[in-house]
Design a protein around this motif. Structure first.
Motif, PDB file in Angstrom:
ATOM      1  N   GLY A 234       0.824  -1.211   0.000  1.00  0.00           N
ATOM      2  CA  GLY A 234       0.000   0.000   0.000  1.00  0.00           C
ATOM      3  C   GLY A 234       0.848   1.247   0.000  1.00  0.00           C
ATOM      4  O   GLY A 234       1.801   1.372  -0.769  1.00  0.00           O
ATOM      5  N   ASP A 235       0.513   2.179   0.894  1.00  0.00           N
ATOM      6  CA  ASP A 235       1.305   3.393   1.044  1.00  0.00           C
ATOM      7  C   ASP A 235       2.122   3.295   2.333  1.00  0.00           C
ATOM      8  O   ASP A 235       2.443   4.289   2.967  1.00  0.00           O
ATOM      9  N   GLU A 236       2.435   2.027   2.711  1.00  0.00           N
ATOM     10  CA  GLU A 236       3.065   1.820   4.015  1.00  0.00           C
ATOM     11  C   GLU A 236       4.581   1.750   3.939  1.00  0.00           C
ATOM     12  O   GLU A 236       5.278   2.373   4.737  1.00  0.00           O
ATOM     13  N   GLY A 237       5.080   0.963   3.010  1.00  0.00           N
ATOM     14  CA  GLY A 237       6.524   0.814   2.960  1.00  0.00           C
ATOM     15  C   GLY A 237       6.904  -0.405   2.140  1.00  0.00           C
ATOM     16  O   GLY A 237       6.058  -1.034   1.504  1.00  0.00           O
ATOM     17  N   TYR A 238       8.198  -0.716   2.157  1.00  0.00           N
ATOM     18  CA  TYR A 238       8.722  -1.786   1.314  1.00  0.00           C
ATOM     19  C   TYR A 238       9.077  -3.026   2.129  1.00  0.00           C
ATOM     20  O   TYR A 238       9.466  -2.933   3.290  1.00  0.00           O
ATOM     21  N   TYR A 239       8.977  -4.173   1.473  1.00  0.00           N
ATOM     22  CA  TYR A 239       9.669  -5.367   1.938  1.00  0.00           C
ATOM     23  C   TYR A 239      10.726  -5.673   0.900  1.00  0.00           C
ATOM     24  O   TYR A 239      10.423  -5.752  -0.291  1.00  0.00           O
ATOM     25  N   GLU A 240      11.978  -5.800   1.337  1.00  0.00           N
ATOM     26  CA  GLU A 240      13.086  -5.898   0.389  1.00  0.00           C
ATOM     27  C   GLU A 240      13.773  -7.253   0.494  1.00  0.00           C
ATOM     28  O   GLU A 240      13.551  -8.000   1.438  1.00  0.00           O
ATOM     29  N   ASN A 241      14.611  -7.528  -0.504  1.00  0.00           N
ATOM     30  CA  ASN A 241      15.267  -8.841  -0.571  1.00  0.00           C
ATOM     31  C   ASN A 241      14.245  -9.951  -0.366  1.00  0.00           C
ATOM     32  O   ASN A 241      14.433 -10.858   0.457  1.00  0.00           O
ATOM     33  N   VAL A 242      13.140  -9.853  -1.081  1.00  0.00           N
ATOM     34  CA  VAL A 242      12.047 -10.796  -0.847  1.00  0.00           C
ATOM     35  C   VAL A 242      12.346 -12.135  -1.525  1.00  0.00           C
ATOM     36  O   VAL A 242      12.096 -12.312  -2.709  1.00  0.00           O
ATOM     37  N   THR A 243      12.912 -13.024  -0.765  1.00  0.00           N
ATOM     38  CA  THR A 243      13.157 -14.381  -1.267  1.00  0.00           C
ATOM     39  C   THR A 243      11.845 -15.157  -1.206  1.00  0.00           C
ATOM     40  O   THR A 243      10.846 -14.673  -0.666  1.00  0.00           O
TER      41      THR A 243
END
Ligand SMILES: Cc1cc2nc3c(=O)[nH]c(=O)nc-3n(C[C@H](O)[C@H](O)[C@H](O)COP(=O)(O)O)c2cc1C
Ligand code: SF4
Ligand code: SF4
Ligand code: SF4
Ligand code: FES
Ligand code: FES
Lengths: 205, 446, 726
Positions: A139-148
């Motif tokens: 959404g407009d919340e934030g990122y999840y990164e390095n998503v394995t």
């Protein structure tokens, strides 16, 4: 009732960022759209009209501007709107498979909302997180990164429990606390700016 | 200065004992975004010095430093600042371009979220030099976390008298606001950005008039990249000579290089301009994880270069990369592995530009957004026919240099370079429908 | 400034665009987004040229080419859009005629432009008059290499009762969007989405009536079409008649398109001094009465019923009817009649010896205009007093708005009006503070910096001696300006008399303002000066019920709630069987102003010519010929028996030379109108009921209004998806 009727301080704050002129008033258009969307999940035609009045323009203009950008929605999204970066740097880290996985596990197509109202998905372009690819934005919340794959499954499980994990913000840099940068071999090399004195204000001329 | 001074050896390596990272010196440290931390590390000394030497001297200092815009075009920053009219009695604006949307670029993001005061200080310096009393930071909508940090920092700065009326007792008034974008790459183009900020569709505007004459709200405006403003902070803090001592003759100073793709340590590295690509990739990024065939040296718009000795030896500066046939751009380097079909990879980028075309002008709206992307899709789906590549080339000729803004040309960067370097992959697809490098799994398990 | 185009040297004023330079030199360059009265935007990229300039060396002189000794030309590396490129001293320009690069670039651009354009020409109303069709023929490759499906979108999207949009045909030139924003100042139409998905739409539930029709003229393709004229004919089948609109006193240039004797379409003509290229919606769409339910033969009342008759029978009936009334006959005509028709009526009245003659509408007294419309457009202050321009003179509103965005009149070149005027900018800065509106609320209010709600005839006196801060501000606006213009409308003019005129000149003189007076009728300014008002003992139109017998030309008092007859015998000359005609004893078929030759006088006092479009009018006759019949019935011989005679009469009596009036007319204010009481107040109304088009009735295939109102609730086509277009 109109959305902004009881939000005068908020309106005043938004308008105060721009000049007190018709042009300045119009500048509030994007912030107002964002307010409505964050509160209601999308921007209805009635809200477009309301924003038009506030900005001194027409609903046509509001819709025109709004439709130009990819993050405003005219229809409700799922509670968790998952945006998957599909641009090259993420694709090199497997974002195509990530996308296919999400779509099949959540059983939702772009443009739809899953049966339980929880999920909607959207392919988006480079999110500025190419160093920590692949990446999913909630959404407009934030990122999840390095998503394995495993992280992706954990994320889905958590969202199904309505317990979204806090967004990640890894910082892929190698400057250490002493101000020196570390090479891949683990060596701290070069100098540290901590050892450098700022020029004295006015003293050097 | 005496003539006999032997020119000191230029600093063109991140390992040079004289080189210290400054832009990113605090990025990644706990609490680096707070005013307390920033102050403890000499924060707001640059702007104090600016106030002491006066606005014209600030512009001279920036000119002398050799700083060039870090947003992609590399235009001399001091010169750009000097275009702002003096004593015209009109309000002036400075805008920070924090739209960072060029694929492969992610340097501004961490400056914004980890060291927002460095940017605020840079904008104060720019605003002071250019007689602007209002600044806007146009940050891409997706950078929520960074925007929150920025808001916090601006609040702190305001409370501490660093923003608002009579900053630090200098008599200079400066207000700073954040404006969030909403998902459109074209908003990074400076005139489109101004339209977006004015609540209009983000189509680029005609130039002339240039922003320094008629920009935001029709008033004199200067736009700079986040890194550019932050570099100005460092220049005012440590001096033009310090800045100019780094890099090569025409490419002075330090640069934030970003590395993505299959490398051991993707991330952001602050190095002097002119650092050899080999050092960047091996010593800093830890070397490639697989066989590489090409690099994009500066963000997706920059033509690809073949992965070979010449490229590895290439100094990372504006001139050397241009000489090699590409651009430094934003400094976002992406490695393209051998095993990836170049047509498919290029299709991905063409799709990006097709998606981001603003639709204003015909060659981009119809040529790229309509036609080019379909040609690529057709090729990649194995439905190409001989002659398709020639058609793409001819179409590119009809697009290149004919569009309203640089976005359409940007799309041709990867298109033309990939055809030039890897024609055999294109031909194979067009003739047999089979890619030389079939897709394979790239997603990590854990 | 010397510029060379394809080797042809021309001399041009500074600031000229490269595009105008090319045309001025007699060369050609294709263009779609540029438009003479809109800002250049450089969007279509068709107008590419190669351009080069000499360069000054360090010594300030041009660097010379060693071989020729001429200034060396440094060519720009890429072709440039000529509409947004300013020509500069010494510039050289190459068009497709001399440059292969340009020719290839334009052919390529044409291919892109046509990529998604449907192959609709055979069924498109624009066919034969389409800029895209023409240019594709001249500059295209001939064939497209695009092997994919074209974009599909709504092809029959009614933006209003009047305008229908075919989204597939749109080439995104943005003329329509710029028009609304820049000219009438309405943000009612814009692009939706971006990139290849961009399409035109409105979110207002329909376009506002006023000036929307102009977008059908300026759309370079058949995307925006006149719905009233939809599928009525192909462009090459129409007879095009350039003439003057006489629905209001502005007198806009129009072209009337007729086919098989039917008026199918009105398009705007260009008149740089009057309407530029814009007309109002009434002038464009309000023409259906010219074709529908026309009266084509005379009618005579027999046994209480109106029966069809021949002209001879009608004359005989009139002879009987008028006999016994002597000179107690009233002659009345509509104020949109031509000067020539007015002359015929005056001549007949004199021959009969009746003082009861009149035209309607008119004011008892009409002060004189001293301002032209160009004065309005270039004014630095405007005060509008007691006028509802939307009802009285719509295009004046556009000229006022032109003044508020800087009053930049486009330059003129060998090829006509500048096509790309680089002084015009998108979203121009406006100066509402230059405009004060005093009166009842109207459409113009939105644009005015100062709005003073007020009504009544004493507004002028109150403005001259202001009793409120607002009125003081309005007066100050006039006083402080260099070129102020005061515009007066019905609300003040209904009560005007000579004292009013004196007060007006006093005020205008004091503040140095020019005055634009909006006459009551389209040609009442002209007719009033022909002594076409009741003489001593005569009865005005408003007292029709008191005259013995009457002849009324294209007047419908019964519909106004007035007595529709004289005391005795009543003849009506009209194009339709109006309420008044239904109560008359003899009805003579008339022709509309689209079918007349003659002269009208607009609000500036400009003589403007009417031309005759070939419409089917049966036995309908203009007023001059109708009056010949009336004269015969009355047993007098009128000195005016035809157009030529009328013009000779006008020249002899008033020195007006109308025979050789140029196409654009002539600014030559005729004599001021004579004063005479009217006994009636004039309530301006632009749209008369019979002007209202009903497109569904005209077989355009467009659903009716109700059906469309429903779909305007959901104008989102194609259906939007969360987060855009993936
Ligand atoms: C299509 C396009 C996208 C751009 N995106 C960005 C961007 O995201 N960030 C940026 O700083 N500059 C971007 N630019 C460059 C800006 O137009 C402008 O040159 C820059 O902000 C100037 O700052 P600088 O002088 O500090 O480099 C873009 C340019 C184009 C044509
Ligand atoms: S090249 Fe044209 S369509 Fe593309 S982004 Fe620029 S202005 Fe818009
Ligand atoms: S509808 Fe016509 S005028 Fe409007 S943008 Fe499309 S082609 Fe141009
Ligand atoms: S403004 Fe008057 S003259 Fe012009 S088109 Fe409209 S009605 Fe006719
Ligand atoms: S490509 Fe996915 S974040 Fe940049
Ligand atoms: S770009 Fe459209 S006419 Fe010049």
């Amino acid at each position: 009732m109109t959305y902004f009727a009881d939000k005068h301080p908020l309106l005043a704050d938004i308008f105060s960022r721009y000049p007190d002129s018709p042009q300045g008033r119009r500048s509030a258009l994007m912030p107002l759209l964002r307010e409505v969307q964050n509160a209601e999940g999308f921007v209805s035609e009635a809200r477009m009209r309301e924003i038009a009045d506030l900005c001194g323009t027409t609903a046509t203009e509001v819709r025109s501007v709004m439709s130009f950008y990819s993050t405003y929605h005219t229809l409700p999204t799922g509670r968790y709107h998952l945006q998957v970066c599909s641009t090259l740097m993420c694709a090199l880290a497997g974002s195509d498979e990530l996308w296919d996985h999400l779509v099949s596990v959540l059983d939702v197509q772009p443009g739809d909302v899953s049966a339980d109202g929880r999920f909607s998905v959207q392919k988006v372009e480079c999110l500025g997180s190419c160093g920590t690819a692949p990446v999913v934005q909630l959404g407009d919340e934030g990122y999840y990164e390095n998503v394995t794959r495993q992280k992706c499954d954990r994320l889905i499980a958590a969202l199904r429990q309505d317990a979204p994990p806090p967004p990640d913000n890894p910082v892929p840099v190698t400057v250490r606390e002493d101000g020196r940068q570390m090479t891949a071999a683990g060596e701290r090399v070069g100098a540290s700016i901590h050892d450098r004195k700022p020029l004295p204000a006015g003293g050097d001329r | 200065m005496t003539v006999a001074d032997p020119a000191p050896k230029p600093i063109t390596s991140g390992k040079d004992p004289r080189f210290a990272p400054s832009l990113y010196a605090h990025v990644g440290q706990p609490g680096s975004w707070t005013l307390e931390y920033y102050r403890k590390h000499g924060g707001y000394e640059g702007v104090r010095r600016a106030f002491a030497i006066g606005p014209d001297a600030v512009i001279d200092e920036v000119k002398k430093s050799g700083l060039r815009g870090r947003g992609g075009a590399g235009f001399a920053t001091g010169l750009k600042w000097s275009f702002m009219p003096l004593n015209d009695g009109k309000p002036h604006y400075v805008i920070c371009n924090a739209d960072e949307s060029e694929p492969g670029s992610f340097k501004d993001r961490y400056l914004l979220s980890e060291d927002p005061h460095q940017l605020i200080e840079g904008m104060l310096i720019g605003g002071y030099a250019m007689r602007a009393s209002v600044g806007y930071i146009y940050i891409r909508g997706e950078y929520v976390h960074a925007a929150e940090r920025l808001w916090g920092a601006i609040e702190e700065a305001r409370a501490a008298g660093l923003l608002g009326k009579n900053v630090l007792g200098s008599g200079f008034d400066f207000q700073l606001y954040v404006h969030r974008g909403a998902g459109a790459y074209i908003c990074g183009e400076e005139t489109a950005l101004m339209n977006s900020l004015e609540g209009l569709r983000a189509n680029p505007r005609l130039k002339p008039p240039f922003p320094a004459a008629a920009g935001l709200y029709g008033l004199p405006t200067t736009i700079n990249n986040v890194e550019t403003f932050c570099a100005a902070t460092q220049i005012l803090k440590y001096g033009a000579d310090w800045h100019a001592s780094m890099g090569t003759e025409k490419s002075r100073g330090m640069k934030l290089f970003q590395i993505s793709g299959p490398v051991a340590r993707p991330g952001v590295y602050e190095l002097p301009l002119g650092t050899p690509f080999r050092e960047l990739i091996d010593d800093w990024a830890g070397g490639p994880l697989e066989d590489i065939k090409a690099i994009i040296p500066g963000g997706s718009s920059c033509p690809m270069l073949r992965w070979d000795e010449a490229t590895l030896d290439m100094p990372m500066d504006y001139e050397a990369i241009a000489a090699a046939g590409s651009m430094l751009g934003t400094g976002g380097v992406t490695l393209i592995p051998r095993s990836v079909c170049i047509v498919n990879a290029t299709w991905n980028l063409v799709r990006f530009y097709a998606h981001e075309s603003c639709g204003k002008c015909t060659p981009c709206r119809e040529g790229i957004s309509g036609w080019m992307v379909r040609m690529y899709e057709k090729l990649v789906r194995g439905r190409g026919v001989p002659g398709d590549v020639e058609l793409i080339l001819d179409m590119s000729e009809n697009i290149g240099g004919r569009s309203f803004c640089a976005l359409a040309d940007a799309c041709l960067g990867p298109v033309l370079s990939s055809i030039k370097l890897f024609r055999e992959e294109y031909d194979a697809l067009a003739e047999t429908g089979q890619p030389l490098y079939p897709a394979r799994s790239r997603w990590r398990e854990s | 400034m010397k510029v060379t185009i394809d080797g042809i040297p021309v001399d041009l004023p500074a600031g000229t665009s490269a595009l105008d330079a090319v045309f001025h030199a007699g060369r050609d360059v294709p263009y779609f987004c540029a438009h003479p009265y809109l800002s250049p935007v450089g969007a279509c990229r068709m107008c590419l040229v190669e351009a080069g300039t000499p360069r000054k060396g360090k010594d300030g002189a041009f660097e010379l080419d060693e071989a020729t000794g001429q200034p060396k030309i440094f060519w720009m590396p890429k072709p440039m859009a000529s509409c947004t490129l300013q020509a500069t001293e010494g510039m050289h320009i190459r068009t497709a005629k001399t440059s292969d690069v340009v020719a290839k670039a334009q052919a390529g651009m044409m291919e892109f432009t046509l990529l998604n354009h449907p192959l609709d020409c055979p069924t498109c109303d624009k066919g034969g008059a389409c800029e895209l069709q023409d240019r594709a023929f001249e500059y295209g490759y001939g064939a497209s290499r695009y092997g994919f499906d074209r974009r599909h979108a709504d092809k029959h999207y009614a933006l209003s009762d009047f305008i229908i949009l075919d989204q597939e045909r749109c080439i995104h030139c943005k003329r329509c969007v710029r028009y609304f924003e820049e000219v009438p100042g309405q943000e009612v139409l814009d692009f939706i989405e971006r990139g290849g998905h961009t399409f035109i739409d409105t979110e207002e539930g329909g376009l506002p009536v006023g000036f929307q029709g102009n977008i059908a003229d300026i759309c370079p393709v058949g995307a925006l079409l006149d719905n009233v004229a939809r599928f009525r004919g192909r462009n090459w089948e129409y007879d095009h008649t350039p003439t003057t609109c006489t629905l209001c006193p502005v007198g806009c240039s129009i072209t009337v398109d007729a086919r098989n004797g039917r008026l199918e379409r009105v398009v705007a003509g260009e008149h740089r001094d009057v309407n530029e290229v814009w007309i109002c919606d009434a002038g464009r769409f309000g023409h259906v009465f010219a074709t529908e339910e026309r009266l084509t033969v005379p009618l005579v009342r027999v046994g209480g019923e109106l029966r069809e008759a021949t002209w001879d029978q009608a004359i005989e009936a009139m002879r009987q009817g008028f006999s016994g009334h002597g000179s107690n006959v009233g002659l009345y005509l509509s104020a949109d009649s031509t000067l020539e028709e007015g002359a015929a009526l005056v001549a007949l009245a004199e021959a009969v010896g009746t003082p009861s003659r009149d035209h309607w509408p008119r004011y008892p007294h009409t002060p004189m205009s001293t301002a032209t419309l160009t004065d309005v457009a270039t004014a630095d202050a405007l005060v509008v007093l007691g006028a509802d321009l939307g009802e009285e003179a719509p295009v004046v509103e556009l000229r006022i708005l032109e003044a508020l965005r800087g009053g930049l009149l486009p330059a003129e070149f060998a090829h006509g009006t500048a096509i790309a005027d680089l002084r015009l900018t998108e979203r121009p800065a406006r100066t509402p503070e230059k405009l004060a509106v005093i009166g009842r609320e109207s459409r113009l209010w939105r644009h005015a910096g100062l709005r003073v709600p007020a009504e009544g005839p004493d507004l002028l006196a109150r403005l001259a001696r202001p009793d409120t801060p607002d009125l003081q501000a309005a007066l100050r606006l006039l006083e402080e300006a260099e070129k102020p213009v005061l515009i007066l409308g019905a609300d003040v003019l209904n009560g005007a008399d000579t004292a009013f005129s004196a007060a007006l000149s006093g005020l205008a003189g004091r503040v140095g303002a020019k005055v634009l007076v909006i006459p009551a009728g389209p040609n009442s300014r002209g007719l009033g000066g022909l002594n076409l008002v009741p003489g001593a003992g005569g009865l005005p139109y408003g007292r029709l019920g008191e005259v013995g017998a009457a002849f009324l030309s294209r007047l419908d008092p019964a519909a106004q709630g007035l007595p529709g007859r004289a005391r005795g015998f009543t003849v009506v000359h009209d194009t339709h069987l109006t309420a008044t005609a239904q109560g008359a004893d003899v009805v003579l078929p008339a022709v509309t102003n689209y079918e007349k030759r003659g002269t009208t006088v607009n609000l500036e006092g400009r003589l403007l010519p009417l031309a005759q479009a070939p419409l089917r009018a049966g036995e309908g006759a203009d007023l001059i010929r109708a009056l010949v019949a009336v004269a015969e019935a009355l047993g007098v011989r009128s000195p005016v028996r035809g157009l030529r005679g009328a013009q000779a009469w006008l020249e002899a009596r008033y020195g007006l030379r109308l025979a050789e009036l140029p196409a654009g007319g002539r600014l030559q204010p005729p004599r001021p109108p004579q004063d005479a009481a009217t006994g009636l107040a004039h309530a301006p109304q632009l749209w008369k009921p019979r002007m209202l088009p009903r497109p569904e009735r005209r077989g355009s295939g467009v659903p009716g209004r109700e059906a469309r109102a429903e779909r305007w609730e959901l104008p989102l086509a194609p259906a939007p998806q969360p987060g855009g277009d993936d």
